[in-house]
Write a protein that holds these residues in place. Structure first.
Motif, PDB file in Angstrom:
ATOM      1  N   GLY A 138       0.843  -1.188   0.000  1.00 41.31           N
ATOM      2  CA  GLY A 138       0.000   0.000   0.000  1.00 41.31           C
ATOM      3  C   GLY A 138       0.880   1.239   0.000  1.00 41.31           C
ATOM      4  O   GLY A 138       1.798   1.347  -0.804  1.00 41.31           O
ATOM      5  N   PRO A 139       0.643   2.146   0.905  1.00 44.35           N
ATOM      6  CA  PRO A 139      -0.424   2.080   1.911  1.00 44.35           C
ATOM      7  C   PRO A 139      -1.678   2.800   1.417  1.00 44.35           C
ATOM      8  O   PRO A 139      -1.673   3.422   0.352  1.00 44.35           O
ATOM      9  N   SER A 140      -2.728   2.730   2.218  1.00 47.71           N
ATOM     10  CA  SER A 140      -3.899   3.559   1.978  1.00 47.71           C
ATOM     11  C   SER A 140      -3.832   4.761   2.905  1.00 47.71           C
ATOM     12  O   SER A 140      -3.345   4.656   4.028  1.00 47.71           O
ATOM     13  N   VAL A 141      -4.294   5.906   2.418  1.00 43.73           N
ATOM     14  CA  VAL A 141      -4.286   7.133   3.210  1.00 43.73           C
ATOM     15  C   VAL A 141      -5.551   7.175   4.062  1.00 43.73           C
ATOM     16  O   VAL A 141      -6.661   7.164   3.540  1.00 43.73           O
ATOM     17  N   ILE A 142      -5.369   7.191   5.370  1.00 43.61           N
ATOM     18  CA  ILE A 142      -6.496   7.250   6.297  1.00 43.61           C
ATOM     19  C   ILE A 142      -6.959   8.686   6.492  1.00 43.61           C
ATOM     20  O   ILE A 142      -8.148   8.980   6.554  1.00 43.61           O
ATOM     21  N   ASP A 143      -6.004   9.604   6.577  1.00 47.53           N
ATOM     22  CA  ASP A 143      -6.334  11.009   6.801  1.00 47.53           C
ATOM     23  C   ASP A 143      -5.167  11.854   6.318  1.00 47.53           C
ATOM     24  O   ASP A 143      -4.028  11.393   6.246  1.00 47.53           O
TER      25      ASP A 143
ATOM     26  N   ASN B 260      -2.067   3.583   6.355  1.00 50.18           N
ATOM     27  CA  ASN B 260      -2.262   2.218   6.827  1.00 50.18           C
ATOM     28  C   ASN B 260      -1.646   1.241   5.838  1.00 50.18           C
ATOM     29  O   ASN B 260      -2.002   1.202   4.655  1.00 50.18           O
ATOM     30  N   TRP B 261      -0.662   0.471   6.311  1.00 53.02           N
ATOM     31  CA  TRP B 261       0.027  -0.534   5.507  1.00 53.02           C
ATOM     32  C   TRP B 261      -0.566  -1.899   5.815  1.00 53.02           C
ATOM     33  O   TRP B 261      -0.821  -2.237   6.970  1.00 53.02           O
TER      34      TRP B 261
ATOM     35  N   MET C 267      -1.114  -5.382   9.888  1.00 52.86           N
ATOM     36  CA  MET C 267      -1.502  -4.007   9.578  1.00 52.86           C
ATOM     37  C   MET C 267      -0.600  -3.069  10.358  1.00 52.86           C
ATOM     38  O   MET C 267      -0.291  -3.317  11.528  1.00 52.86           O
ATOM     39  N   LEU C 268      -0.152  -1.995   9.726  1.00 48.93           N
ATOM     40  CA  LEU C 268       0.737  -1.039  10.388  1.00 48.93           C
ATOM     41  C   LEU C 268       0.299   0.375  10.044  1.00 48.93           C
ATOM     42  O   LEU C 268       0.149   0.715   8.871  1.00 48.93           O
ATOM     43  N   GLY C 269       0.067   1.186  11.070  1.00 47.66           N
ATOM     44  CA  GLY C 269      -0.301   2.584  10.878  1.00 47.66           C
ATOM     45  C   GLY C 269       0.905   3.484  11.081  1.00 47.66           C
ATOM     46  O   GLY C 269       1.734   3.224  11.957  1.00 47.66           O
ATOM     47  N   SER C 270       1.007   4.535  10.286  1.00 48.97           N
ATOM     48  CA  SER C 270       2.149   5.449  10.391  1.00 48.97           C
ATOM     49  C   SER C 270       1.673   6.890  10.363  1.00 48.97           C
ATOM     50  O   SER C 270       0.645   7.217   9.770  1.00 48.97           O
ATOM     51  N   SER C 271       2.444   7.760  11.017  1.00 48.96           N
ATOM     52  CA  SER C 271       2.146   9.188  11.042  1.00 48.96           C
ATOM     53  C   SER C 271       3.407   9.960  10.693  1.00 48.96           C
ATOM     54  O   SER C 271       4.494   9.613  11.139  1.00 48.96           O
ATOM     55  N   SER C 272       3.251  11.014   9.910  1.00 46.05           N
ATOM     56  CA  SER C 272       4.410  11.733   9.387  1.00 46.05           C
ATOM     57  C   SER C 272       4.216  13.233   9.503  1.00 46.05           C
ATOM     58  O   SER C 272       3.092  13.737   9.619  1.00 46.05           O
TER      59      SER C 272
END
Length: 453
Positions: A95-100, A449-450, A437-442
């Motif tokens: 992915g990832p998909s963009v959550i926000d 979300n990966w 599943m792995l969430g990331s913030s930048s």
């Protein structure tokens, strides 16, 4: 996103041993290596090709499924280690998909303990709680109160009814996450109760900027909060009595991180800009008033600590561009003789790490292993053990100042995945406790979300 099986750096053991590809038997490795193998390797009978002959690891999912159906292990189902062996081969790297996407740097991203919620904190004072199982819809949008600089940390209570958030202020605020209000604006739509970690009850004498809190965590019973602060101290707040319980003058510089060692809640780990990790037993503070032990090995300040959860092992991320693995049974009783001369004037907030220091080693390094490749610059970048349920804590992972996410093999030190999507620093990331599943913030403002494809 890119992958690599190339070893960034072999992990060097105490005594000079090297964890390499020949270490599959676990002979001569630390206890954590044996534990990890037991928790992430399949039942020996599932590895049988025919009597007397075993297949080399990793075992293919098809062979494991066939072995299960033939009841080779005499259990009629996979064991927890069988499950970990299967699921740990399918990493959340696609992915990832963009959550926000926000117009503000994202500093915090964490799954709840049961994986149903995901919390993200932003510099402009927004904290969003997403419902993971409901297509990542926003369950609660919290607008923070008395924010200074940024949201530095958040923590959900064990029952997920409350969330606390901190900033560069001695006031930690608590929010009722179970209320029906979706838009939680501090003291407008909901009350965000302020917990004063400075110990002052009189607002007239209270300095709201006396110090800042970098890290705050609920205890496992939800009765206390532990915090790390810029005044070189650790604080413990009693939520039942609604009072500051103890202040520990813990280090000689900013305390950037603190956490509980295990569910009992007696042992604390702390990390500071004085380069040291320290171990504290709260049961002894009244009589001794000092740390139980010190772990030396980092050449620069420590940005984050994560506990293995067994009261023995932890990892720390350092401004010396390294993650280190520790066993507290190797700690020293004091810091005498461990002070390092300042060799170069360097500020991680705006300078690159000097290249000639990258491979230097502390003369009294007590760590079990060192992992290099990621970059720790400009902010307190975090690192974690991978989940026990799905991987047997086989990996460690971290954000990075180069906008990537790095996943290392705990035992070999190999870089098994390097995830590229974000445009700016990845300060925090979180692996789902049960799912791949792995969430990331930048700092690019994106929550991603990966997953496994």
């Amino acid at each position: 996103m890119s992958r690599s099986r190339r070893s960034i750096r072999h992990c060097v053991l105490d005594g000079g041993g090297v964890i390499g590809g020949s270490a599959a038997s676990g002979e001569g490795l630390p206890e954590i290596a044996v534990q990890t193998k037991l928790r992430s390797q399949p039942h020996k009978l599932l590895t049988r090709v025919f009597p007397g002959k075993s297949e080399k690891l990793p075992i293919s999912p098809v062979r494991m499924l066939a072995g299960r159906e033939a009841n080779h292990s005499a259990r009629t189902k996979f064991t927890s280690s069988d499950r970990c062996h299967l699921s740990s081969r399918y990493l959340p790297v696609n992915g990832p998909s963009v959550i926000d996407r926000m117009d503000s740097c994202a500093y915090v991203s964490q799954f709840s303990a049961d994986g149903t919620l995901f919390v993200a904190g932003f510099q402009d004072s927004d904290i969003k709680i997403y419902s993971v199982d409901n297509e990542w819809k926003v369950k609660k949008n919290i607008r923070a109160r008395s924010l200074r600089w940024t949201i530095t940390d958040t923590s959900l209570s064990p029952d997920q009814r409350f969330l606390v958030y901190s900033s560069m202020s001695p006031i930690v605020h608590i929010v009722n996450t179970g209320s029906s209000m979706t838009e939680s604006i501090a003291n407008v739509t909901e009350v965000h109760e302020g917990l004063d970690f400075s110990g002052h009850d009189d607002d007239e004498y209270h300095d709201d900027y006396a110090f800042g809190i970098f890290s705050v965590k609920f205890s496992t019973d939800g009765r206390e909060l532990v915090a790390a602060s810029s005044d070189d101290s650790i604080y413990v707040y009693d939520l039942i009595a609604n009072t500051l319980n103890v202040r520990i003058p813990a280090h000689r510089s900013d305390v950037n991180t603190v956490c509980f060692a295990d569910e009992a809640g007696h042992i604390l780990y702390s990390g500071s800009d004085d380069h040291l990790c320290k171990v504290w037993d709260r049961r002894c503070l009244g009589t001794r008033g000092k740390e139980c032990g010190v772990l030396t090995g980092h050449l620069e300040g420590i940005t984050f600590i994560d506990s293995h959860g067994d009261g023995k092992y932890l990892i720390s991320n350092g401004k010396d561009q390294a993650i280190k693995l520790w066993d507290i049974r190797k700690m020293s009783s004091n810091t005498r003789g461990f002070a390092l001369p300042r060799r170069v004037e360097w500020d991680y907030r705006w300078m690159e790490y000097p290249s000639h220091l990258r491979n230097q080693k502390h003369p009294n390094d007590q760590s079990l292993a060192t992992y290099r490749g990621h970059r720790v610059l400009r902010t307190l970048i975090r690192c974690y053990f991978s989940p026990s349920y799905s991987t047997g804590q086989k990996y460690i992972y971290t954000g990075s100042a180069d906008a990537h996410i790095y996943i290392y093999d705990l035992l070999t030190g190999d870089l098994v995945a390097k995830l590229k999507f974000h445009d700016q620093i990845v300060r925090d990331c979180s692996w789902h406790p049960f799912k791949p599943m792995l969430g990331s913030s930048s700092w690019d403002g994106v929550i991603a979300n990966w997953e496994v494809s």
